[in-house]
Design a protein around this motif. Structure first.
Motif, PDB file in Angstrom:
ATOM      1  N   PRO A  98      31.859  32.059  39.926  1.00  0.00           N
ATOM      2  CA  PRO A  98      33.014  31.089  38.842  1.00  0.00           C
ATOM      3  C   PRO A  98      33.416  32.233  38.143  1.00  0.00           C
ATOM      4  O   PRO A  98      32.794  32.778  37.459  1.00  0.00           O
ATOM      5  CB  PRO A  98      32.326  29.831  38.697  1.00  0.00           C
ATOM      6  N   PRO A  99      34.971  32.242  37.504  1.00  0.00           N
ATOM      7  CA  PRO A  99      35.460  32.552  36.405  1.00  0.00           C
ATOM      8  C   PRO A  99      34.879  31.539  34.940  1.00  0.00           C
ATOM      9  O   PRO A  99      34.647  30.348  35.694  1.00  0.00           O
ATOM     10  CB  PRO A  99      36.829  32.395  37.114  1.00  0.00           C
ATOM     11  N   VAL A 100      34.576  32.632  34.149  1.00  0.00           N
ATOM     12  CA  VAL A 100      34.389  32.062  32.440  1.00  0.00           C
ATOM     13  C   VAL A 100      35.378  32.157  31.897  1.00  0.00           C
ATOM     14  O   VAL A 100      35.995  32.863  31.970  1.00  0.00           O
ATOM     15  CB  VAL A 100      33.040  33.047  32.527  1.00  0.00           C
ATOM     16  N   SER A 101      35.279  31.163  31.611  1.00  0.00           N
ATOM     17  CA  SER A 101      35.836  30.361  30.077  1.00  0.00           C
ATOM     18  C   SER A 101      35.716  31.156  29.132  1.00  0.00           C
ATOM     19  O   SER A 101      35.014  31.926  28.876  1.00  0.00           O
ATOM     20  CB  SER A 101      36.041  28.832  29.720  1.00  0.00           C
ATOM     21  N   ALA A 102      36.550  30.837  27.575  1.00  0.00           N
ATOM     22  CA  ALA A 102      36.372  32.253  26.390  1.00  0.00           C
ATOM     23  C   ALA A 102      35.263  31.957  25.693  1.00  0.00           C
ATOM     24  O   ALA A 102      34.765  32.676  25.372  1.00  0.00           O
ATOM     25  CB  ALA A 102      37.911  31.396  25.800  1.00  0.00           C
ATOM     26  N   LEU A 103      34.984  30.682  25.949  1.00  0.00           N
ATOM     27  CA  LEU A 103      33.627  29.821  25.762  1.00  0.00           C
ATOM     28  C   LEU A 103      32.178  30.389  25.829  1.00  0.00           C
ATOM     29  O   LEU A 103      31.433  29.527  26.087  1.00  0.00           O
ATOM     30  CB  LEU A 103      33.863  28.338  24.904  1.00  0.00           C
ATOM     31  N   GLY A 104      32.498  30.710  27.822  1.00  0.00           N
ATOM     32  CA  GLY A 104      31.635  30.810  28.446  1.00  0.00           C
ATOM     33  C   GLY A 104      31.190  29.448  29.255  1.00  0.00           C
ATOM     34  O   GLY A 104      30.236  29.898  30.193  1.00  0.00           O
ATOM     35  N   VAL A 105      31.976  28.707  29.797  1.00  0.00           N
ATOM     36  CA  VAL A 105      31.935  27.431  30.622  1.00  0.00           C
ATOM     37  C   VAL A 105      32.458  28.020  32.189  1.00  0.00           C
ATOM     38  O   VAL A 105      33.444  28.817  32.443  1.00  0.00           O
ATOM     39  CB  VAL A 105      32.701  26.470  30.306  1.00  0.00           C
ATOM     40  N   LYS A 106      31.325  28.245  32.740  1.00  0.00           N
ATOM     41  CA  LYS A 106      31.989  28.586  34.449  1.00  0.00           C
ATOM     42  C   LYS A 106      32.631  27.244  35.109  1.00  0.00           C
ATOM     43  O   LYS A 106      31.933  26.512  34.780  1.00  0.00           O
ATOM     44  CB  LYS A 106      30.449  28.883  34.711  1.00  0.00           C
ATOM     45  N   VAL A 107      33.519  27.632  35.902  1.00  0.00           N
ATOM     46  CA  VAL A 107      34.152  27.144  35.917  1.00  0.00           C
ATOM     47  C   VAL A 107      34.637  26.857  37.686  1.00  0.00           C
ATOM     48  O   VAL A 107      35.025  28.507  38.259  1.00  0.00           O
ATOM     49  CB  VAL A 107      35.686  26.449  35.631  1.00  0.00           C
ATOM     50  N   MET A 108      34.677  25.929  38.672  1.00  0.00           N
ATOM     51  CA  MET A 108      35.330  25.959  39.980  1.00  0.00           C
ATOM     52  C   MET A 108      36.186  25.275  40.624  1.00  0.00           C
ATOM     53  O   MET A 108      35.505  23.588  39.703  1.00  0.00           O
ATOM     54  CB  MET A 108      34.058  25.529  40.874  1.00  0.00           C
ATOM     55  N   SER A 109      36.835  25.488  40.819  1.00  0.00           N
ATOM     56  CA  SER A 109      38.407  24.431  41.250  1.00  0.00           C
ATOM     57  C   SER A 109      39.073  24.735  43.047  1.00  0.00           C
ATOM     58  O   SER A 109      39.536  25.752  42.578  1.00  0.00           O
ATOM     59  CB  SER A 109      39.419  24.410  40.025  1.00  0.00           C
ATOM     60  N   MET A 110      39.293  23.263  43.398  1.00  0.00           N
ATOM     61  CA  MET A 110      40.530  24.274  44.205  1.00  0.00           C
ATOM     62  C   MET A 110      41.684  24.960  43.773  1.00  0.00           C
ATOM     63  O   MET A 110      42.471  25.823  44.531  1.00  0.00           O
ATOM     64  CB  MET A 110      40.943  22.992  44.962  1.00  0.00           C
ATOM     65  N   ASP A 111      41.923  24.925  42.644  1.00  0.00           N
ATOM     66  CA  ASP A 111      42.910  24.961  42.569  1.00  0.00           C
ATOM     67  C   ASP A 111      42.936  27.057  42.082  1.00  0.00           C
ATOM     68  O   ASP A 111      44.127  27.091  42.313  1.00  0.00           O
ATOM     69  CB  ASP A 111      43.283  25.140  40.880  1.00  0.00           C
TER      70      ASP A 111
END
Length: 286
Positions: A98-111
């Motif tokens: 999963p991609p990681v945000s600037a603060l390190g949050v891992k994200v998974m989305s249909m988008d």
């Protein structure tokens, strides 16, 4: 009622084996997750996705390892709000990274799986009733794959942002029996409170522990108190987040509002809600 295992054969598709293998992968993926919390409302337009993203950022700022699953397949917004929209997903032997945000949050989305100008998903079926049934089945399958195929790694907390609809929580509890809790989101509106009461009832029926209720967009217009609704429902009131146009602008930019504007009243309120939520989760698990 017959089950697949009761049938003489499955035409060579090995459906049972496929489902069991996926369930095993799902359990393995989630074994490294400390707690899973669903953010729900039942009512659309309450700012639930923005709240989820900001809570994730609050936890990340406190040093927690955080993941967010956008469970809204038809209106996914989490990648945009957390600033990872347009990122390319990497697929390796261990699954989808999963991609990681600037603060390190891992994200998974249909988008992240669709072109940026993609049209909404549709569920085609001969009748509307069948379309509704197919939608539920296909959504459950898609979310199961997201959970099972994403290389979440070790997380302290995985937040699941649910779309509007009181039936969505039952789908998640079916996929994640060990759901750590739910957070209910409302706004100061009679209509919102009407739907949210149903969500609280559904959570109780689904045996999904309610960590508490959050009132979002407070002060935007006069309306009933979220604290009163929480008392009436017998659940904890986690706090109230005041309406702030800057919060919405930060979401449009994919910017972590609580990090960019920590002194704003709304940012401080979000931090307080995150801490109350964390305390409630700890008490629930004690």
């Amino acid at each position: 009622m017959k089950r697949y295992k009761d049938l003489a054969g499955d035409g060579g598709s090995n459906i049972v084996g496929q489902v069991e293998a996926q369930q095993a992968r799902l359990r393995e993926r989630l074994s490294g997750v400390g707690a899973i919390v669903a953010i729900v409302s039942g009512k659309g337009g309450v700012g639930k996705s923005s709240l989820t993203a900001n809570l994730a950022n609050c936890f990340a700022l406190e040093g927690l390892r955080i993941g967010v699953l956008d469970a809204d397949l038809n209106g996914p917004t989490m990648a945009k709000i957390l600033g990872v929209r347009g990122r390319t997903l990497a697929v390796g032997a261990d699954g989808v990274t999963p991609p990681v945000s600037a603060l390190g949050v891992k994200v998974m989305s249909m988008d992240l799986l669709l072109p940026t100008d993609a049209t909404p998903l549709t569920w085609e079926a001969p009748t509307q009733d069948e379309a509704h049934s197919w939608r539920g089945s296909m959504e459950a399958n898609a979310l199961r794959e997201f959970l099972a195929d994403t290389a979440w790694g070790v997380l302290d907390l995985l937040l699941i942002d649910l779309p509007p609809g009181t039936d969505r929580l039952a789908t998640i509890t079916g996929l994640v029996p060990a759901l750590g809790g739910t957070v209910i989101v409302t706004i100061p509106s009679d209509v919102s409170h009407l739907i949210v009461r149903k969500s609280i009832t559904v959570a109780a029926q689904a045996k999904a522990p309610v960590l508490g209720l959050v009132e979002n967009m407070a002060g935007m217009f006069p309306g009933p108190s979220g604290a009163h609704l929480a008392r009436e429902a017998g659940i904890e009131f986690l706090g109230s987040v005041p309406f702030d146009p800057e919060l919405a602008r930060a979401a449009d930019r994919g910017e972590a509002f609580v990090a960019a504007a920590p002194d704003r009243t709304s940012a401080r309120a979000l931090v307080d809600v995150a801490r109350a939520m964390r305390a409630s989760l700890a008490a629930m698990r004690a």
